[in-house]
Write an enzyme that holds these catalytic residues in place. Sequence first.
Site, mmCIF file in Angstrom:
data_model
loop_
_atom_site.group_PDB
_atom_site.id
_atom_site.type_symbol
_atom_site.label_atom_id
_atom_site.label_comp_id
_atom_site.label_asym_id
_atom_site.label_seq_id
_atom_site.Cartn_x
_atom_site.Cartn_y
_atom_site.Cartn_z
ATOM 1 N N GLN A 110 0.787 -1.241 -0.033
ATOM 2 C CA GLN A 110 0.048 0.114 0.046
ATOM 3 C C GLN A 110 0.811 1.194 -0.099
ATOM 4 O O GLN A 110 0.276 2.261 -0.204
ATOM 5 C CB GLN A 110 -0.911 0.118 1.375
ATOM 6 C CG GLN A 110 -1.885 -1.250 1.326
ATOM 7 C CD GLN A 110 -2.317 -1.158 2.572
ATOM 8 O OE1 GLN A 110 -3.594 -0.633 2.867
ATOM 9 N NE2 GLN A 110 -1.806 -2.045 3.677
ATOM 10 N N ASN A 111 2.158 0.874 0.229
ATOM 11 C CA ASN A 111 3.008 2.140 0.357
ATOM 12 C C ASN A 111 3.323 2.680 -0.889
ATOM 13 O O ASN A 111 3.581 1.942 -2.009
ATOM 14 C CB ASN A 111 4.293 1.572 1.031
ATOM 15 C CG ASN A 111 3.999 1.176 2.524
ATOM 16 O OD1 ASN A 111 2.894 1.628 3.072
ATOM 17 N ND2 ASN A 111 4.937 0.474 3.022
ATOM 18 N N ILE A 112 3.662 4.171 -1.167
ATOM 19 C CA ILE A 112 3.905 4.831 -2.364
ATOM 20 C C ILE A 112 5.408 4.965 -2.234
ATOM 21 O O ILE A 112 6.107 5.581 -3.311
ATOM 22 C CB ILE A 112 2.957 6.170 -2.638
ATOM 23 C CG1 ILE A 112 3.284 7.076 -1.505
ATOM 24 C CG2 ILE A 112 1.460 5.525 -2.652
ATOM 25 C CD1 ILE A 112 2.339 8.270 -1.783
ATOM 26 N N ASP A 113 5.983 4.702 -1.343
ATOM 27 C CA ASP A 113 7.804 4.744 -1.294
ATOM 28 C C ASP A 113 8.069 3.618 -2.232
ATOM 29 O O ASP A 113 7.324 2.860 -2.636
ATOM 30 C CB ASP A 113 8.302 4.831 0.012
ATOM 31 C CG ASP A 113 8.094 3.566 0.784
ATOM 32 O OD1 ASP A 113 8.546 2.465 0.325
ATOM 33 O OD2 ASP A 113 7.460 3.364 1.936
ATOM 34 N N HIS A 141 -1.431 1.139 -4.199
ATOM 35 C CA HIS A 141 -1.860 2.840 -4.189
ATOM 36 C C HIS A 141 -1.055 3.548 -4.896
ATOM 37 O O HIS A 141 -0.880 4.874 -4.605
ATOM 38 C CB HIS A 141 -2.048 3.042 -2.714
ATOM 39 C CG HIS A 141 -3.005 2.405 -1.805
ATOM 40 N ND1 HIS A 141 -2.952 2.384 -0.264
ATOM 41 C CD2 HIS A 141 -4.068 1.563 -2.224
ATOM 42 C CE1 HIS A 141 -4.126 1.557 0.111
ATOM 43 N NE2 HIS A 141 -4.819 1.052 -1.066
#
Length: 240
Positions: free
Chosen positions: A94-97, A112
Amino acid sequence: MTGKDAPIVVLTGAGISKESGLATFRDADGIWATVRIKDVATPDAYRRDPKRVYEFYNARRQGLVGGNIRPNAAHGALARLEREWPGGVLTVTQNIDDLHERAGAKNLIHMHGELLKIRCDVCGNVVAWRDDLGIEDACAACNTAGRMRPHVVWFGEMPFEMERIERAISAAGVFMSIGTSGNVYPAAGFVMLARQAGARTVELNLEPSEGATLFEEKIYGPASQVVPVYVERLLHGAGD
Ligand code: APR
């Protein structure tokens, strides 16, 4: 433990990147304690006040590229699991990093979106982006200015690659959920799908998540400590 030819699906959330120096969302010191979702992370916010939305993501992008942020031992352990597990591993984050890929993950879905990409709202063109984004920036493909947006999924939008994720969970022998509070759907519902598929379900988190009771096995502690131990156990532990 589980046969090593069984595929593994790993779901990760902000908690896995916390020890790398990135804030979570819903902890007391989290992002949503200082800024409201409806002001920065919805299509409506972007229509109403794009500058505010740009500023929010510009600050986060600067923090990621310039902030001495590195993958931690949990990201590393999952990349190792992907390399060494015979049944195959899909990481759904779910992380955008970009910390999973920097640790070496290859089979990875950013459900995400990604902070280091932007997308044209008009033609859909996606490009890598490490700088600040502003209203004056134009699309390199269709030339329209003022319609480039962060390539992230906002509240009210459909996460990416849902069909592929659901197919993988339905075929999984193990489903691991790491560093997520279980507040946001559809990701929070993946554990139910995994249970229906007969997968072994494991939660590794700092504390019990919203859906903690749905997991067969639960291990609580900082991700950088508990994830490497669990991965070692999967790869070389005695059967249980
Ligand atoms: N190790 C493991 N878990 C941790 C750690 C740590 N060092 N630190 C915090 N956690 C746990 C918290 O206890 C919490 O349960 O990580 C979880 C983080 O939860 P959230 O902040 O809600 O983050 P996440 O679940 O990823 O949020 C889901 O919400 O706002 C949206 O789009 C955003 O992708 C995000 C989604």
